[in-house]
Design a protein around this motif. Sequence first.
Motif, short mmCIF file in Angstrom:
data_model
loop_
_atom_site.label_atom_id
_atom_site.label_comp_id
_atom_site.label_asym_id
_atom_site.label_seq_id
_atom_site.Cartn_x
_atom_site.Cartn_y
_atom_site.Cartn_z
N ASP A 94 0.87 -1.17 0.00
CA ASP A 94 0.00 0.00 0.00
C ASP A 94 0.91 1.23 0.00
O ASP A 94 1.60 1.49 0.99
N PRO A 95 0.94 1.99 -1.07
CA PRO A 95 1.86 3.14 -1.16
C PRO A 95 1.56 4.25 -0.17
O PRO A 95 2.40 5.14 0.03
N THR A 96 0.41 4.21 0.48
CA THR A 96 0.07 5.27 1.45
C THR A 96 0.58 4.94 2.84
O THR A 96 0.44 5.77 3.75
N ILE A 97 1.18 3.77 3.03
CA ILE A 97 1.66 3.36 4.35
C ILE A 97 3.18 3.36 4.37
O ILE A 97 3.82 2.59 3.65
N PHE A 98 3.76 4.24 5.17
CA PHE A 98 5.21 4.32 5.28
C PHE A 98 5.57 5.10 6.54
O PHE A 98 4.75 5.82 7.10
N PHE A 99 6.82 4.95 6.99
CA PHE A 99 7.31 5.69 8.15
C PHE A 99 7.37 7.18 7.82
O PHE A 99 7.98 7.58 6.82
N ASN A 100 6.76 7.97 8.68
CA ASN A 100 6.75 9.42 8.46
C ASN A 100 6.65 10.12 9.82
O ASN A 100 5.81 10.99 10.04
N PHE A 101 7.53 9.72 10.73
CA PHE A 101 7.51 10.28 12.08
C PHE A 101 7.65 11.80 12.03
O PHE A 101 8.46 12.34 11.27
N ASP A 102 6.85 12.47 12.85
CA ASP A 102 6.96 13.92 12.96
C ASP A 102 8.25 14.26 13.71
O ASP A 102 8.48 13.76 14.81
N LEU A 103 9.07 15.10 13.13
CA LEU A 103 10.37 15.45 13.73
C LEU A 103 10.32 16.74 14.53
O LEU A 103 11.37 17.26 14.93
N ASN A 104 9.13 17.26 14.77
CA ASN A 104 8.97 18.48 15.56
C ASN A 104 8.27 18.23 16.89
O ASN A 104 8.08 19.17 17.66
N HIS A 105 7.87 17.00 17.14
CA HIS A 105 7.19 16.65 18.39
C HIS A 105 7.90 15.45 19.00
O HIS A 105 7.69 14.32 18.57
N TRP A 106 8.73 15.72 20.00
CA TRP A 106 9.52 14.65 20.61
C TRP A 106 8.97 14.24 21.96
O TRP A 106 9.23 13.12 22.43
N PHE A 107 8.22 15.13 22.60
CA PHE A 107 7.53 14.79 23.83
C PHE A 107 6.05 14.60 23.50
O PHE A 107 5.51 15.25 22.60
N TYR A 108 5.42 13.70 24.24
CA TYR A 108 3.99 13.51 24.04
C TYR A 108 3.22 14.65 24.70
O TYR A 108 3.72 15.32 25.61
N ALA A 109 2.01 14.83 24.25
CA ALA A 109 1.13 15.80 24.90
C ALA A 109 0.66 15.22 26.23
O ALA A 109 0.64 14.00 26.43
N LEU A 110 0.31 16.10 27.14
CA LEU A 110 -0.37 15.68 28.36
C LEU A 110 -1.85 15.53 28.02
O LEU A 110 -2.42 16.39 27.32
N ASN A 111 -2.45 14.47 28.46
CA ASN A 111 -3.84 14.17 28.13
C ASN A 111 -4.73 15.40 28.37
O ASN A 111 -4.86 15.86 29.51
N PRO A 112 -5.35 15.94 27.33
CA PRO A 112 -6.21 17.12 27.51
C PRO A 112 -7.33 16.91 28.53
O PRO A 112 -7.73 17.86 29.21
N ALA A 113 -7.81 15.67 28.65
CA ALA A 113 -8.86 15.40 29.62
C ALA A 113 -8.36 15.61 31.04
O ALA A 113 -9.11 16.05 31.92
N GLN A 114 -7.09 15.29 31.29
CA GLN A 114 -6.53 15.52 32.62
C GLN A 114 -6.24 17.00 32.84
O GLN A 114 -6.43 17.52 33.94
N ILE A 115 -5.81 17.69 31.81
CA ILE A 115 -5.56 19.13 31.94
C ILE A 115 -6.85 19.85 32.32
O ILE A 115 -6.84 20.78 33.15
N SER A 116 -7.96 19.42 31.74
CA SER A 116 -9.23 20.12 31.98
C SER A 116 -9.66 20.04 33.43
O SER A 116 -10.45 20.87 33.89
N ILE A 117 -9.14 19.08 34.17
CA ILE A 117 -9.50 18.96 35.59
C ILE A 117 -8.85 20.07 36.41
O ILE A 117 -9.49 20.67 37.29
N GLU A 118 -7.58 20.35 36.13
CA GLU A 118 -6.85 21.41 36.84
C GLU A 118 -5.98 22.18 35.85
O GLU A 118 -4.76 22.03 35.83
N PRO A 119 -6.59 22.99 34.99
CA PRO A 119 -5.80 23.67 33.94
C PRO A 119 -4.72 24.60 34.48
O PRO A 119 -3.68 24.78 33.83
N ASP A 120 -4.92 25.18 35.66
CA ASP A 120 -3.90 26.08 36.22
C ASP A 120 -2.69 25.30 36.74
O ASP A 120 -1.58 25.84 36.79
N MET A 121 -2.91 24.07 37.15
CA MET A 121 -1.85 23.25 37.71
C MET A 121 -1.11 22.43 36.64
O MET A 121 0.03 22.04 36.82
N LEU A 122 -1.80 22.18 35.51
CA LEU A 122 -1.28 21.23 34.52
C LEU A 122 -1.21 21.88 33.14
O LEU A 122 -2.00 21.56 32.24
N PRO A 123 -0.27 22.79 32.94
CA PRO A 123 -0.13 23.39 31.60
C PRO A 123 0.33 22.36 30.57
O PRO A 123 1.08 21.43 30.90
#
Length: 603
Positions: free
Chosen positions: A561-590
Amino acid sequence: MRNNYKYNRYTLALMACSMLMMLSCKKGLDFLNPNSISPSQVWNDPAMIKAYLTDIYGGSMPGWSFDGNSSDEGIYSAHDLGNYQQGVISAATTYANLNYTNIDKCNFMIDQLASVSTTVLSSGLNKQFVGEAKFWRAWGYWGMVQNIGGVPLILNPKDPTKPESLKVPRSKTSECINQIIQDLDDAAAALPATYTGDDYGRITSVAALGLKGRILLWWASPLFNPSNDPTRWQAAYDANKAAVNVADANGYGLLPKFKDVWHKQNEEQIMVNQYFYPAHYMNFAPIRPQPFTNGAADANQPLLSLLLAFPKRDGSPIQFDLANLSDPAYNAQFLTDFITNRDDRFYATVWVPGTVYPTQDMIPGSSTITPLWKAWKSNGTGGYTTIFSDVYNGLTTGSGITGFYDIKGLDTTQTAASVPTGNSSAKSFWVSMRYAELLMNLGECANEINKTAEALDVIYKIRARANISSANNYGITAASQSDIRELYIVERQVEFAFENQRLPTLRRLKRYDILNDQGARHALLITLNPGAPAPAPTDNILTPSVRANFSATYVDNIDFDPTIFFNFDLNHWFYALNPAQISIEPDMLPQNKEWGGTFDPLQ
């Protein structure tokens, strides 16, 4: 420690009762329930204290991982390459969670042990248990920090009736690292270097020092250290040197036979999860081929990148010249070298089609154990079909996708019948930290502080154990710092194949380009030459006359399948913090900066 890594009704009942009573005891219709377990009973009974610690082990100790398709190690089936690997990312999907379940248990145990009488627990055993709890607290924190950077540091039990006490902001990454290292230093000072008998597998001072060295290696690596601060590399070198020295002084070392690391207690195991029948049973069905499996099958089928990474017996790289693969003479020599002339780690990691699969099963209709032919033939239209039914008189079975299989650590006592239910002889060891890693962590740090000879000596030792000839420096030609860096990447790929290290290593080094440069997932197929007869069931591809009827065939895109290949994003090396957890305490969890937030995981 056989009982450390299994959940049982006793442990779960103890935890449920003790935690519920701790958090929800109310006055009113109070009466003594003889069937309940109160906190006072737990911390006044050595057996229950140990059971509490056992529960922490059960929730923290890593287990067997079949995740070859997270990188270029293996494939399960076509189209199973993840979105992250293909560069399809967003804060809503590419995130890590804050998880304090086991950290809370460690905090509670450390707090309670401070007041346990020596008539209940000797001071020495109390100190040991605190050391183990601190190790697992450090382990829990590092599991989050390596993914998202700094997290809220909680080091004492919190009162759930006081919500304000639960509002703790994210600490800087450097502050978290300092606390983790402090816990590991405390653990190393409190714990013995070895255990025997039923305590084998408990966390030791060597494990604590090894984890410290691993974490400081990450802290010094490009992921956390883009400016390449040399003081971090020196600190990492010192920590890993200390870990190796203590390990050496206490009988740890490279097990002479690589393939035995996962099958018995031995001197290479530093952190080990022991699987045994029937209480803590390991199901190897996912990596076994049909017809030798039951239910799951075909995971971790090695890709070309991994197959070519293993050196030859003289240490030189296997020569794969795609342009010449169509030359029958070149192809025949390549196939011979590929199958018969590799280092010992290849044969302990990869099963090759046309050889005997390590099981007590027989192919249906056979009266003896014979080679398994998971090889291929051209279908005449650019694709390939299995020769299985040609070899075994019309017998059909799943063919997999590459024909190669992961056999590292495979319990060879299991059969298709016993895989889903277990058998009395089943036993295996998932080794999440071993002496070889301590050596390679030290060697990588040595290279970064210009200790070239020491860095190369580590690779010599690793390759000597793999039964590679010592001539010409075990086949190593790397001499410059940059070349030795590349050498370590490949040597880690080989030594730790299918040990859940490939993707983390490339992330730590910010080298996803190695995967992206491959493009699609490449495979090597063992294919029957046009017009050649199918092998007999007893034929073995190790036999030259049998092998002469086969060729190595390159498949540029095993997903087809020509649409399937490695294409890692090279600008995001850390994962995001789960937005659902941020919404619980947005001031504490930027949120992290990479994902539109204000938190810098590099500070």
